[in-house]
Design a protein around this motif. Structure first.
Motif, PDB file in Angstrom:
ATOM      1  N   PHE A  56      -8.171 -14.068 -14.436  1.00 12.51           N
ATOM      2  CA  PHE A  56      -9.380 -14.821 -14.098  1.00 12.51           C
ATOM      3  C   PHE A  56     -10.530 -13.843 -13.906  1.00 12.51           C
ATOM      4  O   PHE A  56     -10.327 -12.663 -13.619  1.00 12.51           O
ATOM      5  CB  PHE A  56      -9.174 -15.729 -12.874  1.00 12.51           C
ATOM      6  N   GLY A  57     -11.739 -14.349 -14.089  1.00 13.36           N
ATOM      7  CA  GLY A  57     -12.925 -13.510 -13.985  1.00 13.36           C
ATOM      8  C   GLY A  57     -13.515 -13.581 -12.583  1.00 13.36           C
ATOM      9  O   GLY A  57     -13.826 -14.660 -12.091  1.00 13.36           O
ATOM     10  N   LEU A  58     -13.658 -12.421 -11.953  1.00 14.19           N
ATOM     11  CA  LEU A  58     -14.195 -12.365 -10.584  1.00 14.19           C
ATOM     12  C   LEU A  58     -15.612 -12.920 -10.501  1.00 14.19           C
ATOM     13  O   LEU A  58     -15.932 -13.671  -9.583  1.00 14.19           O
ATOM     14  CB  LEU A  58     -14.221 -10.908 -10.099  1.00 14.19           C
ATOM     15  N   VAL A 113      -6.902 -23.155 -27.710  1.00 14.09           N
ATOM     16  CA  VAL A 113      -5.993 -22.147 -28.282  1.00 14.09           C
ATOM     17  C   VAL A 113      -6.203 -20.758 -27.689  1.00 14.09           C
ATOM     18  O   VAL A 113      -5.411 -19.861 -27.898  1.00 14.09           O
ATOM     19  CB  VAL A 113      -6.126 -22.069 -29.826  1.00 14.09           C
ATOM     20  N   ARG A 114      -7.294 -20.546 -26.935  1.00 16.49           N
ATOM     21  CA  ARG A 114      -7.635 -19.250 -26.351  1.00 16.49           C
ATOM     22  C   ARG A 114      -8.010 -18.245 -27.441  1.00 16.49           C
ATOM     23  O   ARG A 114      -7.610 -18.356 -28.575  1.00 16.49           O
ATOM     24  CB  ARG A 114      -6.511 -18.678 -25.485  1.00 16.49           C
ATOM     25  N   GLY A 115      -8.783 -17.252 -27.046  1.00 14.59           N
ATOM     26  CA  GLY A 115      -9.392 -16.375 -28.048  1.00 14.59           C
ATOM     27  C   GLY A 115      -8.568 -15.183 -28.527  1.00 14.59           C
ATOM     28  O   GLY A 115      -9.036 -14.382 -29.318  1.00 14.59           O
ATOM     29  N   TYR A 119     -15.158  -8.188 -14.234  1.00 11.54           N
ATOM     30  CA  TYR A 119     -13.902  -7.858 -13.542  1.00 11.54           C
ATOM     31  C   TYR A 119     -12.894  -8.972 -13.710  1.00 11.54           C
ATOM     32  O   TYR A 119     -13.237 -10.149 -13.581  1.00 11.54           O
ATOM     33  CB  TYR A 119     -14.173  -7.624 -12.049  1.00 11.54           C
ATOM     34  N   GLN A 120     -11.690  -8.572 -13.979  1.00 12.38           N
ATOM     35  CA  GLN A 120     -10.604  -9.550 -14.052  1.00 12.38           C
ATOM     36  C   GLN A 120      -9.521  -9.185 -13.061  1.00 12.38           C
ATOM     37  O   GLN A 120      -9.258  -8.015 -12.810  1.00 12.38           O
ATOM     38  CB  GLN A 120      -9.967  -9.559 -15.453  1.00 12.38           C
ATOM     39  N   MET A 121      -8.888 -10.218 -12.522  1.00 10.97           N
ATOM     40  CA  MET A 121      -7.614 -10.033 -11.829  1.00 10.97           C
ATOM     41  C   MET A 121      -6.620 -10.859 -12.624  1.00 10.97           C
ATOM     42  O   MET A 121      -6.941 -11.970 -13.057  1.00 10.97           O
ATOM     43  CB  MET A 121      -7.677 -10.521 -10.392  1.00 10.97           C
ATOM     44  N   PHE A 141     -14.391  -4.635 -20.542  1.00 11.02           N
ATOM     45  CA  PHE A 141     -15.640  -4.415 -21.282  1.00 11.02           C
ATOM     46  C   PHE A 141     -15.630  -5.150 -22.613  1.00 11.02           C
ATOM     47  O   PHE A 141     -14.713  -4.972 -23.411  1.00 11.02           O
ATOM     48  CB  PHE A 141     -15.824  -2.907 -21.536  1.00 11.02           C
ATOM     49  N   ARG A 142     -16.626  -5.987 -22.818  1.00  9.61           N
ATOM     50  CA  ARG A 142     -16.787  -6.654 -24.114  1.00  9.61           C
ATOM     51  C   ARG A 142     -18.272  -6.718 -24.425  1.00  9.61           C
ATOM     52  O   ARG A 142     -19.067  -7.142 -23.573  1.00  9.61           O
ATOM     53  CB  ARG A 142     -16.230  -8.095 -24.082  1.00  9.61           C
ATOM     54  N   HIS A 143     -18.628  -6.319 -25.642  1.00 14.76           N
ATOM     55  CA  HIS A 143     -20.039  -6.331 -26.016  1.00 14.76           C
ATOM     56  C   HIS A 143     -20.400  -7.747 -26.469  1.00 14.76           C
ATOM     57  O   HIS A 143     -20.514  -8.034 -27.653  1.00 14.76           O
ATOM     58  CB  HIS A 143     -20.286  -5.308 -27.130  1.00 14.76           C
ATOM     59  N   GLU A 144     -20.559  -8.643 -25.479  1.00 16.66           N
ATOM     60  CA  GLU A 144     -20.882 -10.049 -25.763  1.00 16.66           C
ATOM     61  C   GLU A 144     -22.367 -10.278 -25.531  1.00 16.66           C
ATOM     62  O   GLU A 144     -23.052  -9.436 -24.960  1.00 16.66           O
ATOM     63  CB  GLU A 144     -20.095 -10.961 -24.816  1.00 16.66           C
ATOM     64  N   ARG A 145     -22.833 -11.460 -25.913  1.00 18.75           N
ATOM     65  CA  ARG A 145     -24.216 -11.825 -25.613  1.00 18.75           C
ATOM     66  C   ARG A 145     -24.283 -12.148 -24.127  1.00 18.75           C
ATOM     67  O   ARG A 145     -23.633 -13.079 -23.658  1.00 18.75           O
ATOM     68  CB  ARG A 145     -24.613 -13.042 -26.452  1.00 18.75           C
ATOM     69  N   ASN A 148     -17.744 -21.977 -18.087  1.00 22.25           N
ATOM     70  CA  ASN A 148     -17.094 -22.540 -16.903  1.00 22.25           C
ATOM     71  C   ASN A 148     -15.581 -22.314 -16.857  1.00 22.25           C
ATOM     72  O   ASN A 148     -14.913 -22.829 -15.985  1.00 22.25           O
ATOM     73  CB  ASN A 148     -17.422 -24.037 -16.782  1.00 22.25           C
ATOM     74  N   THR A 149     -15.054 -21.531 -17.781  1.00 21.71           N
ATOM     75  CA  THR A 149     -13.622 -21.214 -17.694  1.00 21.71           C
ATOM     76  C   THR A 149     -13.428 -20.084 -16.688  1.00 21.71           C
ATOM     77  O   THR A 149     -13.867 -18.960 -16.911  1.00 21.71           O
ATOM     78  CB  THR A 149     -13.061 -20.810 -19.073  1.00 21.71           C
ATOM     79  N   LEU A 150     -12.797 -20.430 -15.573  1.00 19.19           N
ATOM     80  CA  LEU A 150     -12.614 -19.428 -14.522  1.00 19.19           C
ATOM     81  C   LEU A 150     -11.481 -18.477 -14.883  1.00 19.19           C
ATOM     82  O   LEU A 150     -11.541 -17.285 -14.623  1.00 19.19           O
ATOM     83  CB  LEU A 150     -12.299 -20.110 -13.186  1.00 19.19           C
ATOM     84  N   GLY A 151     -10.424 -19.028 -15.470  1.00 18.83           N
ATOM     85  CA  GLY A 151      -9.286 -18.181 -15.806  1.00 18.83           C
ATOM     86  C   GLY A 151      -8.409 -18.858 -16.827  1.00 18.83           C
ATOM     87  O   GLY A 151      -8.496 -20.071 -17.041  1.00 18.83           O
ATOM     88  N   ARG A 195     -21.439 -14.474 -18.150  1.00 16.26           N
ATOM     89  CA  ARG A 195     -20.871 -13.680 -19.249  1.00 16.26           C
ATOM     90  C   ARG A 195     -21.540 -12.310 -19.284  1.00 16.26           C
ATOM     91  O   ARG A 195     -22.761 -12.220 -19.438  1.00 16.26           O
ATOM     92  CB  ARG A 195     -21.066 -14.400 -20.580  1.00 16.26           C
ATOM     93  N   TYR A 196     -20.745 -11.275 -19.091  1.00 16.40           N
ATOM     94  CA  TYR A 196     -21.287  -9.932 -18.945  1.00 16.40           C
ATOM     95  C   TYR A 196     -20.559  -8.973 -19.880  1.00 16.40           C
ATOM     96  O   TYR A 196     -19.539  -9.314 -20.465  1.00 16.40           O
ATOM     97  CB  TYR A 196     -21.154  -9.485 -17.478  1.00 16.40           C
ATOM     98  N   ARG A 197     -21.113  -7.774 -19.985  1.00 17.70           N
ATOM     99  CA  ARG A 197     -20.471  -6.773 -20.858  1.00 17.70           C
ATOM    100  C   ARG A 197     -19.477  -5.922 -20.077  1.00 17.70           C
ATOM    101  O   ARG A 197     -18.529  -5.417 -20.646  1.00 17.70           O
ATOM    102  CB  ARG A 197     -21.541  -5.940 -21.539  1.00 17.70           C
TER     103      ARG A 197
HETATM  104  P1  AMP Z   1      -9.838 -13.966 -21.512  1.00 16.37           P
HETATM  105  O1  AMP Z   1      -9.397 -12.554 -21.232  1.00 16.37           O
HETATM  106  O2  AMP Z   1     -10.824 -14.040 -22.629  1.00 16.37           O
HETATM  107  O3  AMP Z   1      -8.690 -14.902 -21.632  1.00 16.37           O
HETATM  108  O4  AMP Z   1     -10.684 -14.439 -20.251  1.00 16.37           O
HETATM  109  C1  AMP Z   1     -10.127 -14.725 -18.993  1.00 16.37           C
HETATM  110  C2  AMP Z   1     -11.235 -14.913 -17.989  1.00 16.37           C
HETATM  111  O5  AMP Z   1     -11.984 -13.713 -17.862  1.00 16.37           O
HETATM  112  C3  AMP Z   1     -12.278 -15.948 -18.378  1.00 16.37           C
HETATM  113  O6  AMP Z   1     -11.877 -17.212 -18.001  1.00 16.37           O
HETATM  114  C4  AMP Z   1     -13.485 -15.496 -17.592  1.00 16.37           C
HETATM  115  O7  AMP Z   1     -13.437 -15.921 -16.253  1.00 16.37           O
HETATM  116  C5  AMP Z   1     -13.351 -13.999 -17.629  1.00 16.37           C
HETATM  117  N1  AMP Z   1     -14.188 -13.425 -18.700  1.00 16.37           N
HETATM  118  C6  AMP Z   1     -13.868 -13.211 -19.986  1.00 16.37           C
HETATM  119  N2  AMP Z   1     -14.888 -12.657 -20.646  1.00 16.37           N
HETATM  120  C7  AMP Z   1     -15.897 -12.516 -19.763  1.00 16.37           C
HETATM  121  C8  AMP Z   1     -17.235 -11.997 -19.809  1.00 16.37           C
HETATM  122  N3  AMP Z   1     -17.744 -11.465 -20.924  1.00 16.37           N
HETATM  123  N4  AMP Z   1     -17.980 -12.037 -18.685  1.00 16.37           N
HETATM  124  C9  AMP Z   1     -17.490 -12.539 -17.532  1.00 16.37           C
HETATM  125  N5  AMP Z   1     -16.242 -13.034 -17.427  1.00 16.37           N
HETATM  126  C10 AMP Z   1     -15.461 -13.015 -18.507  1.00 16.37           C
END
Ligand code: AMP
Length: 426
Positions: free
Chosen positions: A313-315, A262-264, A131-133, A117-121, A286-289, A126-128
């Motif tokens: 990576f983001g499902l 550098v990643r966030g 799912y990640q694996m 969960f992230r309160h992003e735009r 476009n960053t998948l993972g 990009r969602y709030r």
């Molecule tokens: P991070 O945890 O920021 O390193 O992100 C790893 C991956 O999770 C990203 O490459 C995206 O595929 C996915 N991801 C991160 N934030 C979001 C988001 N707000 N909505 C959808 N996918 C996300």
């Protein structure tokens, strides 16, 4: 609830329902990812989706976007501040320490899957709630594991049929290298201060590295001329990064070195990597993972010094990039039973159970509708074979077997039913 209120019922902004047939596409990705991770020796960990807030603040970093503006933080009924997890690594480290894994095994390899969960735009990709694996390896300092994880992620995407992958690697150095680079970067950025976006003007004082992954076009232009972190690596980080490249070359993984990547999240030390999709319509998302090494985090969280590497990576983004229509991922029924009369229906009900117990995907029409509607439904569920049983067939201990592919049907003995179905669908 009044009628008016119920009209307005809708999912929380930035969070989405997942319905069939799309859920089948998701299920396919999850299944392939699990199988891949398990083939590399990773075992599944499941942690709660909420943690006490300080865990994320301390691990992800106070001056990151995630902690500064994106966390879903609440005070629960015990008056404690809890946060819906924005990522998986912090919880994995907490669980590792809570269960004393470093004392029990020299190497821990975990994978996880679940909502973050992230309160992003909110926008496409990009969602709030998303799912990640991901995977984490604890206890291995050698660069071959960094390379193996990158190869595993790239290999998984390739197996899924995703083409045009762009793999970027970098090293953000160890904690001993960072202050020097931070100072050099701040000195370079200072003259541009007034041209940077408001966020980056603040980042310049709190965490200049974060300016490097600012999405604003103008900031990106300024960043282009910034000093490279790779010129500020100490001997250890340099040797490690060379080791990662040698292992990637040995594995035949194509990659680009990107010193601005550098990643966030603040916990990274040494290797960082991202796999992007160059095709598709994900735009800036476009960053998948991505992931990297975080050799200090376990210790910073109060544990023993434990080298670690991981990625997530983001499902949603992977599913958006995956070729193929969603309904082709649904298995459909192999056998569908259509009946006429109460006795025939009960007979079919029993036969369907029998076939399911033998591993067939079998179904029948429960609704009391005519034969035509039943056959239409068989077609809709994609049945390969339809078994038709009416009063006449019941009396004769027979059934009509219809091969939907060949559009042929014939009458068979009830005793041969399973064998005949098997012949057609297997
Ligand atoms: P991070 O945890 O920021 O390193 O992100 C790893 C991956 O999770 C990203 O490459 C995206 O595929 C996915 N991801 C991160 N934030 C979001 C988001 N707000 N909505 C959808 N996918 C996300």
């Amino acid at each position: 609830m009044s009628g008016r209120d119920s009209e307005k019922l809708q999912a929380v902004k930035g969070m989405q329902d997942l319905l069939p047939p799309d859920s089948a596409k998701w299920g396919y990705v999850e299944k392939r990812a699990r199988a891949t991770f398990e083939s590399y020796g990773y075992r599944e960990v499941r942690t709660p989706i909420v943690e006490y807030t300080p865990l994320f603040v301390r691990s992800i970093g106070e001056t990151t976007d995630v902690v500064e503006k994106e966390m879903y933080t609440f005070t629960d009924r015990d008056e404690r501040s809890i946060t819906l997890r924005p990522e998986g690594t912090a919880s994995a480290v907490r669980a590792l320490l809570e269960h004393s894994l470093p004392a029990k095994e020299p190497v821990t390899r975990w994978y996880y899957s679940g909502p973050m969960f992230r309160h992003e735009r909110a926008q496409r990709g990009r969602y709030r709630q998303f799912y990640q694996m991901g995977v984490e390896t604890f206890g291995i300092a050698e660069p071959t594991i960094d390379a193996e994880q990158i190869a595993m992620l790239v290999g998984l995407f390739g197996d899924l049929g995703i083409t045009g992958l762009d793999t970027r690697i970098n090293s953000v150095g160890g904690p001993e290298d960072r202050p020097k680079y931070r100072a050099a970067l701040a000195a370079y950025l200072e003259p541009f201060r007034s041209q940077l976006c408001a966020d980056c003007q603040r980042r310049l004082d709190t965490n200049p590295l974060r300016v490097l992954d600012c999405k604003h076009e103008n900031d990106q232009k300024i960043v282009k001329g910034a000093p490279s972190i790779l010129d500020h690596l100490g001997e250890a980080a340099k040797a490690h990064f060379a080791g990662v490249q040698a292992a990637l070359d040995a594995l035949g993984v194509a990659y680009t070195i990107d010193p601005k990547m550098v990643r966030g999240l603040d916990y990274y030390t040494g290797t960082t990597f991202e796999v992007r999709a160059s095709g598709g319509d994900l735009g800036a998302q476009n960053t998948l993972g991505g992931g990297g090494r975080y050799d200090r985090l376990v210790q910073e969280m109060g544990g023993p010094a434990t080298p670690a590497t991981g990625f997530a990576f983001g499902l949603e983004r992977v599913v958006l990039t995956l070729p193929g229509e969603a309904d082709t991922f649904e298995p459909g029924a192999e056998v569908f039973f259509a009946s006429h009369g109460d006795a025939a229906k009960l007979y079919c009900l029993k036969q369907v159970q029998n076939l399911r117990a033998r591993g067939f995907r079998a179904d029948l029409e429960h609704r009391n509708v005519g034969m035509k509607a039943q056959l239409k439904r068989a077609d809709r569920v994609g049945a390969r074979v339809v078994v038709i049983v009416g009063e006449q067939e019941m009396a004769a201990n027979q059934a009509v077997l219809r091969d939907m592919k060949a559009s042929e049907q014939r009458t068979i003995e009830a005793a041969d039913l399973v064998a005949e179905i098997k012949r057609l669908v297997r």
